[in-house]
Design an enzyme around this catalytic site. Structure first.
Site, PDB file in Angstrom:
ATOM      1  N   GLU A 185      18.882  -7.395  51.385  1.00 19.18           N
ATOM      2  CA  GLU A 185      19.551  -6.104  51.619  1.00 19.18           C
ATOM      3  C   GLU A 185      20.959  -6.102  51.036  1.00 19.18           C
ATOM      4  OE1 GLU A 185      17.880  -3.652  52.545  1.00 19.18           O
ATOM      5  OE2 GLU A 185      16.288  -4.328  53.887  1.00 19.18           O
ATOM      6  N   ARG A 207      21.723  -3.369  48.248  1.00 18.52           N
ATOM      7  CA  ARG A 207      22.611  -2.294  48.714  1.00 18.52           C
ATOM      8  C   ARG A 207      24.061  -2.509  48.264  1.00 18.52           C
ATOM      9  NH1 ARG A 207      20.310  -0.226  54.567  1.00 18.52           N
ATOM     10  NH2 ARG A 207      18.264  -1.148  54.411  1.00 18.52           N
ATOM     11  N   ASP A 266       6.727  -4.147  47.465  1.00 19.17           N
ATOM     12  CA  ASP A 266       7.128  -3.036  46.593  1.00 19.17           C
ATOM     13  C   ASP A 266       8.030  -3.357  45.393  1.00 19.17           C
ATOM     14  OD1 ASP A 266       9.131  -3.550  48.469  1.00 19.17           O
ATOM     15  OD2 ASP A 266       9.099  -1.566  49.387  1.00 19.17           O
ATOM     16  N   GLU A 277      11.206   7.175  49.474  1.00 25.88           N
ATOM     17  CA  GLU A 277      10.264   6.904  48.377  1.00 25.88           C
ATOM     18  C   GLU A 277       9.570   8.159  47.834  1.00 25.88           C
ATOM     19  OE1 GLU A 277      10.516   5.084  51.152  1.00 25.88           O
ATOM     20  OE2 GLU A 277      11.329   3.231  50.322  1.00 25.88           O
ATOM     21  N   THR A 319      16.451  -0.790  43.079  1.00 26.65           N
ATOM     22  CA  THR A 319      15.523  -0.315  44.107  1.00 26.65           C
ATOM     23  C   THR A 319      16.219   0.454  45.228  1.00 26.65           C
ATOM     24  OG1 THR A 319      13.641  -0.946  45.463  1.00 26.65           O
ATOM     25  CG2 THR A 319      15.535  -2.439  45.517  1.00 26.65           C
TER      26      THR A 319
HETATM   27  C1  DMJ Z   1      15.488   0.727  50.512  1.00 29.41           C
HETATM   28  O1  DMJ Z   1      16.403  -0.175  50.986  1.00 29.41           O
HETATM   29  C2  DMJ Z   1      14.930   0.310  49.196  1.00 29.41           C
HETATM   30  O2  DMJ Z   1      14.350   1.410  48.565  1.00 29.41           O
HETATM   31  C3  DMJ Z   1      13.918  -0.802  49.309  1.00 29.41           C
HETATM   32  O3  DMJ Z   1      13.335  -1.105  48.076  1.00 29.41           O
HETATM   33  C4  DMJ Z   1      12.831  -0.403  50.260  1.00 29.41           C
HETATM   34  N1  DMJ Z   1      13.355   0.030  51.523  1.00 29.41           N
HETATM   35  C5  DMJ Z   1      14.452   0.928  51.578  1.00 29.41           C
HETATM   36  C6  DMJ Z   1      14.086   2.382  51.663  1.00 29.41           C
HETATM   37  O4  DMJ Z   1      12.962   2.695  52.342  1.00 29.41           O
END
Ligand code: DMJ
Length: 668
Positions: free
Chosen positions: A280, A284, A411, A572, A658
């Site tokens: 994370e 992030r 994912d 998403e 992501t």
């Molecule tokens: C986000 O932190 C990112 O998109 C991650 O790849 C998946 N989970 C969350 C959003 O749902």
């Protein structure tokens, strides 16, 4: 004897039938006949008007809306039983005669409307009388809804040639083949009509930002019910870092500058003693700083990103080169847990670390990222991977018997294969690995036979009418247990997949596209509809975390189990809608995005932000005291971009990590 003859159009054809006996001398019965194929019942309606050829209709002018009925082959004119009214979501549209439409024998119904001002609105058909169930009315609404654009009178523009739908990247060929009927509306007019909604999203972001700023400044996240901050990532002000790129793209200059001051003066990793998720923090915080640097080119963001990356290097440099799940940035250590390594976590640090090397010229970051990729590969599985690998201190790394999935736990591993290639187009092995995985993806998808579908679609694409007759099935993507059994649930997290496929299709070279183009494109379209379905069919219109899927055709959603009823307002679906809209210009995607946004506004908005929801099927919703930073980073960003012109973010210039942070791509 019964002859089965099918024809795809309503027309006369000659058919010759001869019946011969076994001996040559036997009489031959021969019959030639002309057979007329007539249309089946009306299954579709289209709304047109002769007045909209110049791009949108003119406000304050009466226009006649003509609604045509079509059979399932796209032939106009089957008789329509019953009467219908034209409904609209606009409060200000004047609809004459209460919108009552009666269809003549040619399948045409008419109603006159007038808009007092420029606006974008939806109209749809509703059957009159009360013999129709709510579900039937809703199905009719969903199948007939159309967007109309009204523009201010501007004689200079009248008759201007309509421009093609907005694209900035080479669009997937199959997508272009199925572009919706050209409604003749100019790109600029479409964008102008959606601008008020883009502004509303911006205001929604600001509403949440004001709450965070007032009650939680410097904390990782806002708790929007108790109006307090919480440090879920060691106290680095995660919401600020995760919001930077969204604020820049939305043009929130004052807010961005205030956040930049925080990054310069107050961001202090030495306070982060608590062990927090390495994954994370990378996607992030590191992603947020790198995104801000890519967009602004300000050194400050790169310097702070480099400082953070240096603290993270030991966390991603275990003896196997797989990352530690948790790490204390301030203390430089993580407690060995023996927990398996999560595929998505191991595969989602590469874009950020490699970007650092690209931007700083220091190869050490890339080395770390490539070592982790090599460790994943050393596990010896290619294509679809199981979601768990051995813990980071296990050598050599091995896959663990675990499920295969595209959603939770897996994912962004797949996402980063494709995106590393977009980031470094010379390194084709990333693309090849992504293609290999995507080629295996149908194992998780139902309905299964994608190749048959593409053959049908290729036929269909020959005429626009036929194309509309062959809408892709609402594909579902499930999971498969290690023994090969299907696990019949679909995660909202897997809804990034259509967007990823579309992004791949838009960029793959022709030699890779071949028959994948049509098949994957249909998969992307059909999956997007299912993802929208996850939102649309809950009572609140918010998507649950996951839903179960029926194991028999047409593989509908079955139910939402109690553990899946919550919503973190995940991004998403909005992400995929953004990509699909960008590559096709098909306004359906914007309309669906609007529904999502409205559900968020109606059911998640609280005094000082947007709260997660406990049960999406209970209205009024019970709120949870949390607001994830990805709502700022992604949910609002993707919705804003969906409703904004393409130049709000050029996908030829940026690849999004992501967490939705744009990273600069090399010049091409
Ligand atoms: C986000 O932190 C990112 O998109 C991650 O790849 C998946 N989970 C969350 C959003 O749902």
């Amino acid at each position: 004897m019964q002859l089965d003859i099918e024809n795809e159009a309503a027309e006369w054809v000659s058919a010759e039938v001869s019946i011969e006996g076994p001996a040559v001398s036997t009489d031959v019965l021969q019959h030639t006949s002309r057979i007329q194929f007539v249309s089946g019942p009306a299954s579709k309606f289209s709304i047109r008007s002769p007045d909209n050829s110049g791009g949108g209709w003119t406000a304050q002018v009466f226009v006649e809306v003509v609604v045509y009925s079509e059979d399932r082959f796209g032939n106009q004119g089957p008789a329509v039983a019953g009467s219908f009214v034209l409904r609209t979501d606009s409060k200000s549209l004047e609809v004459q005669g209460g919108g009552l439409l009666e269809f003549d024998e040619r399948g045409e119904g008419r109603v006159t409307v007038r808009s007092p001002h420029a606006q974008s609105l939806d109209v749809w058909l509703e059957r009159t009388g009360n013999s129709n169930s709510k579900a039937q009315q809703r199905a009719l609404m969903l199948s007939t809804v159309q967007s109309l654009y009204f523009k201010e009178a501007d004689p200079g523009k009248a008759g201007a040639t309509p421009s093609p739908p907005p694209t900035t990247t080479k669009p997937p060929k199959a997508a272009l083949a199925r572009l919706p009927r050209d409604d003749g509306v100019r790109k600029e007019d479409r964008d102008a009509a959606w601008k008020p909604l883009a502004d509303e999203v911006k205001e929604a972001f600001m509403h949440a930002w004001r709450g965070y700023r007032k009650y939680a400044w410097g904390k990782d996240e806002l708790q929007p019910l108790s109006k307090k901050g919480r440090d879920s990532f060691g106290g680095m002000g995660m919401t600020i870092l995760d919001s930077l790129s969204t604020m820049w793209l939305m043009g929130l200059d004052a807010e961005f500058e205030e956040a930049a001051v925080f990054v310069e003066r107050d961001l202090d990793f030495s306070k982060c003693t608590e062990e927090v998720s390495v994954f994370e923090v990378i996607i992030r915080a590191l992603g947020g700083l790198l995104g801000a640097h890519s967009l602004t080119r300000r050194k400050l963001f790169l310097e702070r990103a480099e400082e953070l990356a240096k603290l993270l290097i030991p966390a991603v440099s275990s003896s196997s080169a797989l990352p530690w799940p948790k790490w204390s940035l301030a203390l430089g250590r993580g407690t060995p847990s023996g927990e398996p390594t999560i595929l998505a976590e191991a595969g989602s640090l590469q874009l950020e670390f490699r970007q650092l090397s690209i931007e700083t010229g220091d190869p050490s970051y890339r080395k770390v990222a490539d070592a982790t990729s090599a460790a994943i590969q050393a596990a010896g599985v290619s294509g679809l991977m199981p979601v768990y690998l051995t813990p980071p201190d296990h050598n050599p790394p091995r896959p663990l018997a675990s499920k295969f999935a595209i959603g939770a736990l897996a994912d962004s591993y797949y996402e980063y294969l494709l995106k590393q290639w977009l980031q470094s187009p010379g390194e084709v092995s990333w693309k090849d690995r992504w293609i290999e995985a995507m080629d295996e993806m149908p194992a998780l998808v139902r309905p299964k036979n994608l190749s048959e579908l593409s053959a049908g679609a290729a036929r269909a694409a020959k005429s626009p009418a036929m194309a509309s007759a062959s809408a892709p099935p609402r594909f579902k993507v499930m999971q498969m247990s290690s023994n090969g059994d299907m696990v019949w649930t679909m995660d909202h997290l897997s809804c990034f997949m259509p967007g990823m496929l579309a992004l791949g299709l838009a960029n793959l070279p022709d030699e890779d596209l071949k028959d994948r183009n049509e098949t994957w494109w249909r998969l992307a379209e059909g999956l997007t509809e299912s993802c929208v379905g996850l939102w649309a069919f809950s009572k609140s219109g918010l998507s649950p975390e996951f839903a179960t899927v029926n194991s028999k055709p047409p593989f509908d959603f079955k139910e939402v189990p109690p553990q899946g009823r919550y919503s973190f307002l995940r991004p998403e679906t909005a992400e995929s809608l953004f990509y699909l809209y960008r590559f096709t210009g098909d306004e359906r995607y914007r309309r669906w995005g609007r529904d999502i946004f409205r559900a968020i506004q109606q059911h998640a908005k609280v005094d000082v932000g947007y709260a997660s929801v406990k049960n999406v099927n209970k209205v009024p919703t019970e709120k949870l005291d949390e607001m994830q930073s990805f709502v700022f980073a992604e949910t609002f960003k993707y919705l804003f971009l969906l409703f904004s012109p393409a130049d709000a973010l050029d996908l030829d210039k940026y690849v999004l990590n992501t967490e939705g942070h744009p990273l600069r791509r090399p010049e091409r």
